[in-house]
Design a protein around this motif. Structure first.
Motif, PDB file in Angstrom:
ATOM      1  N   GLU A  57      -9.738  -7.230  10.540  1.00  0.00           N
ATOM      2  CA  GLU A  57      -9.950  -8.239   9.496  1.00  0.00           C
ATOM      3  C   GLU A  57     -10.475  -7.602   8.207  1.00  0.00           C
ATOM      4  O   GLU A  57     -10.012  -7.946   7.110  1.00  0.00           O
ATOM      5  N   ARG A  58     -11.418  -6.662   8.331  1.00  0.00           N
ATOM      6  CA  ARG A  58     -11.926  -5.960   7.143  1.00  0.00           C
ATOM      7  C   ARG A  58     -10.825  -5.161   6.479  1.00  0.00           C
ATOM      8  O   ARG A  58     -10.719  -5.104   5.248  1.00  0.00           O
ATOM      9  N   ASN A  59      -9.993  -4.548   7.288  1.00  0.00           N
ATOM     10  CA  ASN A  59      -8.869  -3.773   6.792  1.00  0.00           C
ATOM     11  C   ASN A  59      -7.906  -4.656   5.998  1.00  0.00           C
ATOM     12  O   ASN A  59      -7.480  -4.303   4.883  1.00  0.00           O
ATOM     13  N   ALA A  62      -9.392  -5.744   2.655  1.00  0.00           N
ATOM     14  CA  ALA A  62      -9.325  -4.691   1.629  1.00  0.00           C
ATOM     15  C   ALA A  62      -7.948  -4.664   0.964  1.00  0.00           C
ATOM     16  O   ALA A  62      -7.839  -4.463  -0.253  1.00  0.00           O
ATOM     17  N   ILE A  63      -6.900  -4.883   1.736  1.00  0.00           N
ATOM     18  CA  ILE A  63      -5.539  -4.927   1.183  1.00  0.00           C
ATOM     19  C   ILE A  63      -5.394  -6.123   0.239  1.00  0.00           C
ATOM     20  O   ILE A  63      -4.871  -6.000  -0.874  1.00  0.00           O
ATOM     21  N   VAL A  64      -5.885  -7.280   0.662  1.00  0.00           N
ATOM     22  CA  VAL A  64      -5.819  -8.485  -0.171  1.00  0.00           C
ATOM     23  C   VAL A  64      -6.670  -8.300  -1.433  1.00  0.00           C
ATOM     24  O   VAL A  64      -6.248  -8.688  -2.534  1.00  0.00           O
ATOM     25  N   ASP A  65      -7.844  -7.697  -1.299  1.00  0.00           N
ATOM     26  CA  ASP A  65      -8.705  -7.448  -2.463  1.00  0.00           C
ATOM     27  C   ASP A  65      -8.004  -6.555  -3.480  1.00  0.00           C
ATOM     28  O   ASP A  65      -8.099  -6.787  -4.689  1.00  0.00           O
ATOM     29  N   GLU A  66      -7.303  -5.550  -3.003  1.00  0.00           N
ATOM     30  CA  GLU A  66      -6.566  -4.653  -3.898  1.00  0.00           C
ATOM     31  C   GLU A  66      -5.450  -5.412  -4.617  1.00  0.00           C
ATOM     32  O   GLU A  66      -5.235  -5.227  -5.822  1.00  0.00           O
ATOM     33  N   ALA A  67      -4.745  -6.293  -3.914  1.00  0.00           N
ATOM     34  CA  ALA A  67      -3.700  -7.094  -4.549  1.00  0.00           C
ATOM     35  C   ALA A  67      -4.306  -7.995  -5.626  1.00  0.00           C
ATOM     36  O   ALA A  67      -3.755  -8.117  -6.729  1.00  0.00           O
ATOM     37  N   ASN A  68      -5.441  -8.598  -5.320  1.00  0.00           N
ATOM     38  CA  ASN A  68      -6.111  -9.454  -6.302  1.00  0.00           C
ATOM     39  C   ASN A  68      -6.589  -8.665  -7.519  1.00  0.00           C
ATOM     40  O   ASN A  68      -6.628  -9.202  -8.625  1.00  0.00           O
ATOM     41  N   PHE A 110       3.661  -5.798  -2.180  1.00  0.00           N
ATOM     42  CA  PHE A 110       2.566  -4.830  -2.053  1.00  0.00           C
ATOM     43  C   PHE A 110       1.801  -5.047  -0.745  1.00  0.00           C
ATOM     44  O   PHE A 110       1.568  -4.110   0.022  1.00  0.00           O
ATOM     45  N   ILE A 111       1.416  -6.294  -0.490  1.00  0.00           N
ATOM     46  CA  ILE A 111       0.644  -6.593   0.719  1.00  0.00           C
ATOM     47  C   ILE A 111       1.444  -6.239   1.966  1.00  0.00           C
ATOM     48  O   ILE A 111       0.925  -5.617   2.896  1.00  0.00           O
ATOM     49  N   MET A 112       2.719  -6.578   1.988  1.00  0.00           N
ATOM     50  CA  MET A 112       3.542  -6.264   3.161  1.00  0.00           C
ATOM     51  C   MET A 112       3.671  -4.758   3.351  1.00  0.00           C
ATOM     52  O   MET A 112       3.574  -4.261   4.481  1.00  0.00           O
ATOM     53  N   LYS A 116       2.281  -2.821   6.761  1.00  0.00           N
ATOM     54  CA  LYS A 116       3.122  -1.993   7.632  1.00  0.00           C
ATOM     55  C   LYS A 116       2.533  -0.601   7.848  1.00  0.00           C
ATOM     56  O   LYS A 116       2.763   0.011   8.886  1.00  0.00           O
ATOM     57  N   SER A 117       1.793  -0.091   6.880  1.00  0.00           N
ATOM     58  CA  SER A 117       1.345   1.298   6.938  1.00  0.00           C
ATOM     59  C   SER A 117      -0.148   1.483   7.159  1.00  0.00           C
ATOM     60  O   SER A 117      -0.565   2.503   7.692  1.00  0.00           O
ATOM     61  N   ARG A 118      -0.951   0.537   6.717  1.00  0.00           N
ATOM     62  CA  ARG A 118      -2.392   0.752   6.718  1.00  0.00           C
ATOM     63  C   ARG A 118      -3.204  -0.232   7.556  1.00  0.00           C
ATOM     64  O   ARG A 118      -4.387  -0.021   7.758  1.00  0.00           O
ATOM     65  N   ALA A 119      -2.583  -1.287   8.023  1.00  0.00           N
ATOM     66  CA  ALA A 119      -3.329  -2.262   8.819  1.00  0.00           C
ATOM     67  C   ALA A 119      -3.591  -1.710  10.217  1.00  0.00           C
ATOM     68  O   ALA A 119      -2.765  -1.007  10.785  1.00  0.00           O
ATOM     69  N   ALA A 120      -4.754  -2.037  10.743  1.00  0.00           N
ATOM     70  CA  ALA A 120      -5.201  -1.502  12.038  1.00  0.00           C
ATOM     71  C   ALA A 120      -4.633  -2.322  13.195  1.00  0.00           C
ATOM     72  O   ALA A 120      -5.315  -3.132  13.808  1.00  0.00           O
ATOM     73  N   PHE A 121      -3.335  -2.096  13.448  1.00  0.00           N
ATOM     74  CA  PHE A 121      -2.656  -2.703  14.593  1.00  0.00           C
ATOM     75  C   PHE A 121      -1.988  -1.590  15.388  1.00  0.00           C
ATOM     76  O   PHE A 121      -1.531  -0.604  14.810  1.00  0.00           O
TER      77      PHE A 121
END
Length: 149
Positions: A57-59, A62-68, A110-112, A116-121
């Motif tokens: 969730e934190r990860n 951070a992606i959403v914060d960067e998009a914003n 950008f978010i997608m 695909k590359s940085r989310a912790a899944f």
């Protein structure tokens, strides 16, 4: 809104959550599906997605914060499913609302790319009785390069 869940999601409900009265000029959305990854019948294939609660969730935040920070967005919604999924199941929803279409399209893309590359899944594909963890994809990494310019 960022949700990680086993349950399926309803695109129409998520779309409506992105609308901001008298402000929204555009909503860009992406829905990802589990695709066929084997020559076996789709019934013999499954996909398992694991995550580390809290860290993931934190990860994503951070992606959403960067998009914003990059675009003037009104709202962002990311829903990612975990658990066992089958071919054709919905796996991810990314929706972005903005005053203008350009910002909405770019931020959604950008978010997608970062999901695909940085989310912790961690992903595991199963074909019949055989399973394998999915390795990082070099094409996904290349997609990120355009955002660093």
């Amino acid at each position: 809104m960022i949700l990680i869940q086993e349950e399926d999601f309803h695109v129409d409900v998520l779309y409506k959550s992105l609308l901001k009265a008298n402000q929204t000029g555009a909503v860009a959305m992406f829905v990802g599906l589990v695709r066929q990854f084997s020559d076996l019948p789709k019934e013999a294939c499954s996909f398992e997605l694991e995550h580390y609660p809290g860290m993931t969730e934190r990860n994503l935040q951070a992606i959403v914060d960067e998009a914003n920070a990059r675009w003037p967005l009104l709202d962002v919604c990311v829903v990612h499913r975990v658990g066992r999924l089958s071919v054709d199941d919905q796996i991810v929803f990314v929706g972005v609302s903005a005053s203008h279409r350009s910002e909405a399209f770019q931020a959604c893309d950008f978010i997608m790319d970062y999901l695909k590359s940085r989310a912790a899944f961690w992903k595991k594909e199963s074909e019949g009785s055989e399973s394998r963890w999915v390795e990082a994809n070099t094409n996904d990494e290349k997609s990120l390069e355009r955002w660093s310019k």
